[in-house]
Write a protein that holds these residues in place. Structure first.
Motif, PDB file in Angstrom:
ATOM      1  N   UNK A   8    -123.847   9.237 -23.343  1.00 11.93           N
ATOM      2  CA  UNK A   8    -123.557  10.407 -24.467  1.00 11.93           C
ATOM      3  C   UNK A   8    -123.963   9.753 -25.783  1.00 11.93           C
ATOM      4  N   UNK A   9    -123.878   8.639 -26.135  1.00  9.61           N
ATOM      5  CA  UNK A   9    -124.218   7.820 -27.495  1.00  9.61           C
ATOM      6  C   UNK A   9    -125.703   7.970 -27.553  1.00  9.61           C
ATOM      7  N   UNK A  10    -126.664   7.651 -26.418  1.00  6.46           N
ATOM      8  CA  UNK A  10    -128.029   7.489 -26.471  1.00  6.46           C
ATOM      9  C   UNK A  10    -128.471   8.989 -26.605  1.00  6.46           C
ATOM     10  N   UNK A  11    -127.935  10.090 -25.756  1.00  8.99           N
ATOM     11  CA  UNK A  11    -128.259  11.362 -25.975  1.00  8.99           C
ATOM     12  C   UNK A  11    -127.914  11.982 -27.069  1.00  8.99           C
ATOM     13  N   UNK A  12    -126.854  11.535 -27.893  1.00 11.01           N
ATOM     14  CA  UNK A  12    -126.348  12.433 -29.229  1.00 11.01           C
ATOM     15  C   UNK A  12    -127.158  11.778 -30.371  1.00 11.01           C
ATOM     16  N   UNK A  13    -127.897  10.321 -30.280  1.00  5.51           N
ATOM     17  CA  UNK A  13    -128.735   9.834 -31.279  1.00  5.51           C
ATOM     18  C   UNK A  13    -129.962  10.413 -31.189  1.00  5.51           C
ATOM     19  N   UNK A  18    -133.973  14.226 -33.506  1.00  9.12           N
ATOM     20  CA  UNK A  18    -134.751  15.734 -33.221  1.00  9.12           C
ATOM     21  C   UNK A  18    -134.335  16.691 -34.148  1.00  9.12           C
ATOM     22  N   UNK A  19    -133.263  16.868 -34.472  1.00 11.55           N
ATOM     23  CA  UNK A  19    -132.650  18.027 -35.290  1.00 11.55           C
ATOM     24  C   UNK A  19    -133.177  17.314 -36.722  1.00 11.55           C
ATOM     25  N   UNK A  50    -125.747  20.778 -27.227  1.00  7.39           N
ATOM     26  CA  UNK A  50    -124.373  20.162 -26.934  1.00  7.39           C
ATOM     27  C   UNK A  50    -124.572  19.441 -25.407  1.00  7.39           C
ATOM     28  N   UNK A  51    -125.054  20.450 -24.380  1.00  4.97           N
ATOM     29  CA  UNK A  51    -125.352  20.093 -23.234  1.00  4.97           C
ATOM     30  C   UNK A  51    -126.326  18.749 -23.473  1.00  4.97           C
ATOM     31  N   UNK A  52    -127.466  18.818 -24.103  1.00  2.00           N
ATOM     32  CA  UNK A  52    -128.190  17.617 -23.926  1.00  2.00           C
ATOM     33  C   UNK A  52    -127.292  16.258 -24.593  1.00  2.00           C
ATOM     34  N   UNK A  53    -126.450  16.615 -25.319  1.00  2.00           N
ATOM     35  CA  UNK A  53    -125.824  15.318 -25.819  1.00  2.00           C
ATOM     36  C   UNK A  53    -124.804  14.818 -24.907  1.00  2.00           C
ATOM     37  N   UNK A  54    -123.981  15.718 -24.275  1.00  2.00           N
ATOM     38  CA  UNK A  54    -122.882  15.170 -23.299  1.00  2.00           C
ATOM     39  C   UNK A  54    -123.281  15.288 -21.895  1.00  2.00           C
ATOM     40  N   UNK A  55    -124.380  15.816 -21.500  1.00  2.00           N
ATOM     41  CA  UNK A  55    -124.665  15.983 -20.151  1.00  2.00           C
ATOM     42  C   UNK A  55    -123.719  16.601 -19.233  1.00  2.00           C
ATOM     43  N   UNK A  56    -123.447  16.008 -18.241  1.00  2.00           N
ATOM     44  CA  UNK A  56    -122.311  16.666 -17.329  1.00  2.00           C
ATOM     45  C   UNK A  56    -120.918  16.386 -17.628  1.00  2.00           C
ATOM     46  N   UNK A  57    -120.718  15.507 -18.549  1.00  2.00           N
ATOM     47  CA  UNK A  57    -119.221  15.144 -19.164  1.00  2.00           C
ATOM     48  C   UNK A  57    -118.851  16.174 -20.180  1.00  2.00           C
ATOM     49  N   UNK A  66    -119.376  12.133 -28.640  1.00  2.00           N
ATOM     50  CA  UNK A  66    -120.642  12.955 -29.217  1.00  2.00           C
ATOM     51  C   UNK A  66    -120.671  12.899 -30.634  1.00  2.00           C
ATOM     52  N   UNK A  67    -119.522  13.670 -31.185  1.00  2.00           N
ATOM     53  CA  UNK A  67    -119.318  13.926 -32.744  1.00  2.00           C
ATOM     54  C   UNK A  67    -119.175  12.726 -33.379  1.00  2.00           C
ATOM     55  N   UNK A  68    -118.346  11.596 -32.816  1.00  2.00           N
ATOM     56  CA  UNK A  68    -118.144  10.366 -33.536  1.00  2.00           C
ATOM     57  C   UNK A  68    -119.733   9.689 -33.752  1.00  2.00           C
ATOM     58  N   UNK A  69    -120.472   9.675 -32.773  1.00  2.37           N
ATOM     59  CA  UNK A  69    -121.749   8.930 -32.776  1.00  2.37           C
ATOM     60  C   UNK A  69    -122.600   9.833 -33.842  1.00  2.37           C
ATOM     61  N   UNK A  70    -122.675  11.194 -34.035  1.00  6.24           N
ATOM     62  CA  UNK A  70    -123.207  12.123 -34.798  1.00  6.24           C
ATOM     63  C   UNK A  70    -122.802  11.647 -36.225  1.00  6.24           C
ATOM     64  N   UNK A  71    -121.390  11.443 -36.583  1.00  5.50           N
ATOM     65  CA  UNK A  71    -121.116  11.186 -37.846  1.00  5.50           C
ATOM     66  C   UNK A  71    -121.416   9.630 -38.240  1.00  5.50           C
ATOM     67  N   UNK A  72    -121.453   8.888 -37.401  1.00  2.00           N
ATOM     68  CA  UNK A  72    -121.813   7.398 -37.654  1.00  2.00           C
ATOM     69  C   UNK A  72    -123.252   7.299 -37.985  1.00  2.00           C
ATOM     70  N   UNK A  73    -124.119   7.814 -37.164  1.00  2.00           N
ATOM     71  CA  UNK A  73    -125.575   7.877 -37.395  1.00  2.00           C
ATOM     72  C   UNK A  73    -125.754   8.524 -38.677  1.00  2.00           C
ATOM     73  N   UNK A  74    -125.198   9.623 -39.157  1.00  2.00           N
ATOM     74  CA  UNK A  74    -125.575  10.439 -40.373  1.00  2.00           C
ATOM     75  C   UNK A  74    -125.077   9.263 -41.501  1.00  2.00           C
TER      76      UNK A  74
END
Length: 172
Positions: A8-13, A18-19, A50-57, A66-74
């Motif tokens: 999830x961390x890798x996908x979110x980054x 990409x965005x 959303x599905x690209x970030x969390x996958x099947x989870x 996923x949200x935490x990773x986005x905040x940290x990366x930003x």
């Protein structure tokens, strides 16, 4: 040993970058004023990635990670761009000169798809009747057009938010 949320961390980054790149390509003028079509687009994009970030989870923890990773990366990107001119130049737009001493920069206006009517509207918002009265007009990094008048008595504290070209919205 596999950390259960590493995927999830890798996908979110990856989605974050990409965005960021997509918004850089499509430009700051698209962010200056959100209308109904823009809000719908943002909602659809968020749902599609959303599905690209969390996958099947689909668990609460997966979404929060996923949200935490986005905040940290930003947060990290903002700190890095503030401290690194090279990274700042790569990731952030620069203000663009639209009018200098009453002379329009037609090449820049064309590249940014800013119409003569939009410039006149921005000038009126700043209390100016003619574009020749403009000493400097800039498209700022947030999509607003700021104007400094040749006659300092016309200075007003207004912000012109660039509106989208209606015909471009119909193509969505």
């Amino acid at each position: 040993m596999h950390f259960p949320y590493l995927d999830i961390i890798i996908r979110s980054v990856v989605v974050y970058f990409f965005m960021t790149i997509a918004l850089r390509i499509f430009g700051k003028k698209e962010l200056s004023q959100l209308n109904t079509a823009d809000i719908i687009l943002i909602l659809l994009i968020s749902n599609s990635v959303q599905n690209a970030m969390v996958g099947p989870d689909t668990s609460l923890i997966g979404g929060l990670v996923a949200a935490l990773v986005l905040f940290v990366v930003n947060f990290a990107i903002k700190k890095l761009t503030r401290n690194s001119k090279t990274l700042s130049n790569l990731l952030l737009d620069k203000p663009e000169v639209l009018i200098h001493d009453g002379k329009l920069d037609f090449k820049t206006l064309s590249r940014l798809d800013i119409s003569h009517d939009e410039l006149k509207e921005a000038a009126r918002e700043h209390g100016l009747e003619h574009l020749t009265d403009v000493k400097l007009a800039m498209l700022e990094i947030d999509g607003t057009i700021s104007i400094i008048s040749a006659d300092q008595k016309h200075l007003k504290q207004t912000h012109y938010k660039r509106k989208h070209n209606r015909k471009n919205l119909q193509n969505l």
